[in-house]
Write a protein that holds these residues in place. Sequence first.
Motif, mmCIF file in Angstrom:
data_model
loop_
_atom_site.group_PDB
_atom_site.id
_atom_site.type_symbol
_atom_site.label_atom_id
_atom_site.label_comp_id
_atom_site.label_asym_id
_atom_site.label_seq_id
_atom_site.Cartn_x
_atom_site.Cartn_y
_atom_site.Cartn_z
ATOM 1 N N TYR A 249 -3.581 -0.237 -18.459
ATOM 2 C CA TYR A 249 -4.350 -0.320 -17.211
ATOM 3 C C TYR A 249 -3.717 -1.334 -16.241
ATOM 4 N N GLN A 250 -2.378 -1.340 -16.196
ATOM 5 C CA GLN A 250 -1.681 -2.194 -15.239
ATOM 6 C C GLN A 250 -1.847 -1.634 -13.830
ATOM 7 N N ILE A 251 -1.770 -2.509 -12.844
ATOM 8 C CA ILE A 251 -2.073 -2.098 -11.475
ATOM 9 C C ILE A 251 -1.113 -1.024 -10.966
ATOM 10 N N ASP A 252 0.168 -1.077 -11.361
ATOM 11 C CA ASP A 252 1.101 -0.063 -10.873
ATOM 12 C C ASP A 252 0.776 1.319 -11.450
ATOM 13 N N GLN A 253 0.353 1.358 -12.710
ATOM 14 C CA GLN A 253 -0.040 2.631 -13.339
ATOM 15 C C GLN A 253 -1.283 3.205 -12.651
ATOM 16 N N ILE A 254 -2.262 2.339 -12.415
ATOM 17 C CA ILE A 254 -3.519 2.784 -11.802
ATOM 18 C C ILE A 254 -3.274 3.264 -10.368
ATOM 19 N N ALA A 255 -2.485 2.514 -9.615
ATOM 20 C CA ALA A 255 -2.189 2.897 -8.232
ATOM 21 C C ALA A 255 -1.506 4.261 -8.177
ATOM 22 N N THR A 256 -0.566 4.488 -9.080
ATOM 23 C CA THR A 256 0.136 5.782 -9.132
ATOM 24 C C THR A 256 -0.839 6.921 -9.385
ATOM 25 N N GLN A 257 -1.767 6.719 -10.311
ATOM 26 C CA GLN A 257 -2.765 7.748 -10.599
ATOM 27 C C GLN A 257 -3.617 8.068 -9.372
ATOM 28 N N LEU A 258 -3.853 7.063 -8.530
ATOM 29 C CA LEU A 258 -4.692 7.254 -7.345
ATOM 30 C C LEU A 258 -3.890 7.754 -6.145
ATOM 31 N N GLY A 259 -2.568 7.889 -6.312
ATOM 32 C CA GLY A 259 -1.730 8.319 -5.198
ATOM 33 C C GLY A 259 -1.552 7.241 -4.146
ATOM 34 N N LEU A 260 -1.634 5.982 -4.569
ATOM 35 C CA LEU A 260 -1.501 4.847 -3.656
ATOM 36 C C LEU A 260 -0.336 3.970 -4.087
ATOM 37 N N SER A 261 0.157 3.171 -3.151
ATOM 38 C CA SER A 261 1.095 2.116 -3.537
ATOM 39 C C SER A 261 0.275 0.936 -4.050
ATOM 40 N N VAL A 262 0.927 0.059 -4.778
ATOM 41 C CA VAL A 262 0.238 -1.134 -5.271
ATOM 42 C C VAL A 262 -0.336 -1.922 -4.101
ATOM 43 N N ARG A 263 0.447 -2.009 -3.025
ATOM 44 C CA ARG A 263 -0.009 -2.775 -1.866
ATOM 45 C C ARG A 263 -1.254 -2.151 -1.224
ATOM 46 N N GLN A 264 -1.284 -0.805 -1.147
ATOM 47 C CA GLN A 264 -2.468 -0.138 -0.577
ATOM 48 C C GLN A 264 -3.714 -0.398 -1.422
ATOM 49 N N LEU A 265 -3.550 -0.335 -2.727
ATOM 50 C CA LEU A 265 -4.682 -0.588 -3.614
ATOM 51 C C LEU A 265 -5.153 -2.036 -3.483
ATOM 52 N N GLN A 266 -4.215 -2.953 -3.417
ATOM 53 C CA GLN A 266 -4.586 -4.369 -3.259
ATOM 54 C C GLN A 266 -5.319 -4.601 -1.942
ATOM 55 N N ARG A 267 -4.849 -3.927 -0.883
ATOM 56 C CA ARG A 267 -5.495 -4.080 0.424
ATOM 57 C C ARG A 267 -6.934 -3.553 0.379
ATOM 58 N N HIS A 268 -7.122 -2.401 -0.292
ATOM 59 C CA HIS A 268 -8.474 -1.844 -0.432
ATOM 60 C C HIS A 268 -9.391 -2.823 -1.155
ATOM 61 N N LEU A 269 -8.891 -3.439 -2.214
ATOM 62 C CA LEU A 269 -9.704 -4.392 -2.965
ATOM 63 C C LEU A 269 -9.949 -5.664 -2.158
ATOM 64 N N GLN A 270 -8.963 -6.080 -1.369
ATOM 65 C CA GLN A 270 -9.130 -7.278 -0.536
ATOM 66 C C GLN A 270 -10.264 -7.098 0.471
ATOM 67 N N GLN A 271 -10.427 -5.854 0.966
ATOM 68 C CA GLN A 271 -11.507 -5.579 1.910
ATOM 69 C C GLN A 271 -12.872 -5.793 1.267
#
Length: 336
Positions: A249-271
């Motif tokens: 459940y590393q962030i890069d694996q999860i982001a890939t599954q969601l069709g996002l970059s790691v940075r996009q996922l981090q930005r979503h969580l930062q919001q």
Amino acid sequence: MRRMAAVKNYAGSVYGGLGHLLKLYCESQQFDVPDDLLAVQNLERFDYVIWRDLLERLYARHPQIGLGLRIAEYVQPKHLGILAYIALSCESLGEALRRYEDLHRLIYDGSPLKVELVSGYFSIHWEEPELHPTQLTDEIAIALMVQFLQQFLCQDAIQLHEVHFINSAPKDTQVYERYFRCRVRFSQAKTQILIPLHERNKLVGNADHTLQQLLMQQAHALLQQLPQSSQLDQRLQQAILKGLQKNDYQIDQIATQLGLSVRQLQRHLQQQNMTFQQRIQQVRFMLATEYLKDPHLSLRDIALLLCYSEQSAFQRAFKLWSGTTPQQWREQHDNH
């Protein structure tokens, strides 16, 4: 691992103002404010399951019949957000109820709410959710609406006909009948409020159509954000659940599954004022409380299911999340 699938239906979020209301209640009663309640104070919205568990934990520490009614007594329009101000700008109770039906997801984005005409009454009821509501979550949802309508909305008191709960009756039902000032039935087919039709003409004190139009534009903009936001959050939760099953459940694996970059996922969580690790811990905590309700699972089993190599690591983490040990939590909740 079949049990993981059982929690897939957790979805939905609540307006952050409900967290402020719960903190206000704790402070007014001079209760300690739990760390996980403090953690949601700066969030615009937070997961329904966190709201439910906060209420259950408060009840476990300070059990009393009608706790949801007592909390609702402290509600102010700001705790319900833009929907409260839209209701206050309406001309009548009937108009306010229509707005509430259209926009209720801004307060609680979970089970659908319906306002229907049934045999001379407005029936305000919640469709059967998949979120495992409790008597406490049901009673506070109804009490918040009624308290707001009675205290802030109409110039004259609103007469309710009946209130129904799907849960079985507590020892003292008079607590509820005194609060709602009407007959309260338990073990019913649906949770609902019945209001006589003639009450729809009750006037609101400060009707302002110009203000209402501006607020409605803003509310619809917020409403449009909800499905995308909750969809992504639900997909993220599912990806973490699956990752925990595989211990991957590393962030890069999860982001890939969601069709996002790691940075996009981090930005979503930062919001949401959250880190990826905090989201992992939220899901772990949610799962832990579900597993602890199963008496057949040992603490060691639960630690392994949550991808902890040592039971002691799970116990330390759970103490940080809840303020109690897993065994204490299990003992407190074995009657619920």
